[in-house]
Design a protein around this motif. Structure first.
Motif, PDB file in Angstrom:
ATOM      1  N   VAL A  17       0.581  -1.161   0.290  1.00 12.17           N
ATOM      2  CA  VAL A  17       0.030   0.096   0.018  1.00 12.17           C
ATOM      3  C   VAL A  17       0.776   0.883   0.096  1.00 12.17           C
ATOM      4  CG1 VAL A  17      -1.720   0.867   1.267  1.00 12.17           C
ATOM      5  CG2 VAL A  17      -1.792  -1.093   0.675  1.00 12.17           C
ATOM      6  N   GLY A  54       2.714   1.996  -2.911  1.00 11.71           N
ATOM      7  CA  GLY A  54       0.843   1.774  -4.009  1.00 11.71           C
ATOM      8  C   GLY A  54       1.039   1.046  -5.743  1.00 11.71           C
ATOM      9  N   GLN A  58      -0.343  -0.783  -3.898  1.00 12.58           N
ATOM     10  CA  GLN A  58      -2.074  -1.986  -4.028  1.00 12.58           C
ATOM     11  C   GLN A  58      -2.997  -0.783  -3.359  1.00 12.58           C
ATOM     12  OE1 GLN A  58      -1.747  -5.678  -0.825  1.00 12.58           O
ATOM     13  NE2 GLN A  58      -3.979  -5.753  -1.424  1.00 12.58           N
ATOM     14  N   GLN A  59      -4.123  -0.040  -3.672  1.00 16.55           N
ATOM     15  CA  GLN A  59      -4.786   0.615  -2.925  1.00 16.55           C
ATOM     16  C   GLN A  59      -4.852   0.085  -1.620  1.00 16.55           C
ATOM     17  OE1 GLN A  59      -5.510   3.632  -4.559  1.00 16.55           O
ATOM     18  NE2 GLN A  59      -4.001   3.190  -5.376  1.00 16.55           N
ATOM     19  N   SER A  99      -8.067   0.206   1.074  1.00 21.11           N
ATOM     20  CA  SER A  99     -10.042   0.295   1.109  1.00 21.11           C
ATOM     21  C   SER A  99     -10.417   0.944   1.452  1.00 21.11           C
ATOM     22  CB  SER A  99     -10.088  -1.046   2.138  1.00 21.11           C
ATOM     23  OG  SER A  99      -9.591  -2.152   1.700  1.00 21.11           O
ATOM     24  N   ARG A 131      -1.336   7.161  -6.343  1.00 23.66           N
ATOM     25  CA  ARG A 131      -2.671   6.238  -6.940  1.00 23.66           C
ATOM     26  C   ARG A 131      -1.867   5.423  -7.770  1.00 23.66           C
ATOM     27  NH1 ARG A 131      -6.202   9.680  -5.578  1.00 23.66           N
ATOM     28  NH2 ARG A 131      -6.420  11.835  -6.328  1.00 23.66           N
ATOM     29  N   GLY A 132      -0.964   5.329  -7.801  1.00 26.43           N
ATOM     30  CA  GLY A 132      -0.452   3.885  -8.544  1.00 26.43           C
ATOM     31  C   GLY A 132       1.426   3.523  -7.849  1.00 26.43           C
TER      32      GLY A 132
END
Length: 148
Positions: free
Chosen positions: A53, A56, A58-59, A61, A73-74
């Motif tokens: 996370v 970047g 994995q986004q 929750s 955002r990535g």
């Protein structure tokens, strides 16, 4: 720039569809220049999930991860992660796994042909070390079965 936050997480949570509880509960974090941080905990508590996370990959929750006050955002070209096990993206070929890191904004602009040639050269170099030189356009699962 002294004291400026480089990496920040605000109220970040992570939940997998199959799980009944959060992998990461609301989590806040701020990293400043020169700081070193270690993440410790028993197996299965979410250390690798947290790193994915924060990098970047994995986004979350919910919540926001920011690099120098810009929402992530990535994958970010200035963030890298070293996995505890050698890791490849299983949905990409060896050649595309190697090219993955070459395709970021802060890298020199390369034409598609230059990118392909560079990744092919690097993947052949890597493959020859693993005795998989005939597999630059195959997927990671094929290399495991070919090595047995």
């Amino acid at each position: 720039m002294i004291g400026q936050t480089i990496l920040e997480a605000n109220a970040v949570t992570l939940r997998y569809d199959s799980g009944r509880s959060n992998v990461l509960n609301p989590f806040d974090f701020a990293l400043k220049p020169g700081e070193t941080v270690g993440i410790l905990g028993p197996s299965g508590v979410g250390k690798s999930s947290l790193l994915r996370v924060l990098a970047g990959l994995q986004q979350p929750s919910s919540g926001v991860v920011s690099i120098r006050n810009q929402a992530l955002r990535g994958p970010h070209p200035r963030v890298s992660i070293a996995f505890q096990d050698p890791s490849l993206l299983p949905w990409l070929t060896l050649e595309r796994n190697v090219a993955f890191g070459l395709d970021f904004k802060h890298q020199p602009q390369l034409s598609r042909a230059e990118l392909r040639a560079g990744s092919r050269r690097r993947s052949r170099r890597s493959a020859s070390r693993r005795r998989a030189i005939s597999f630059p356009t195959s997927f990671p699962a094929a290399w495991r079965s070919a090595q047995h």
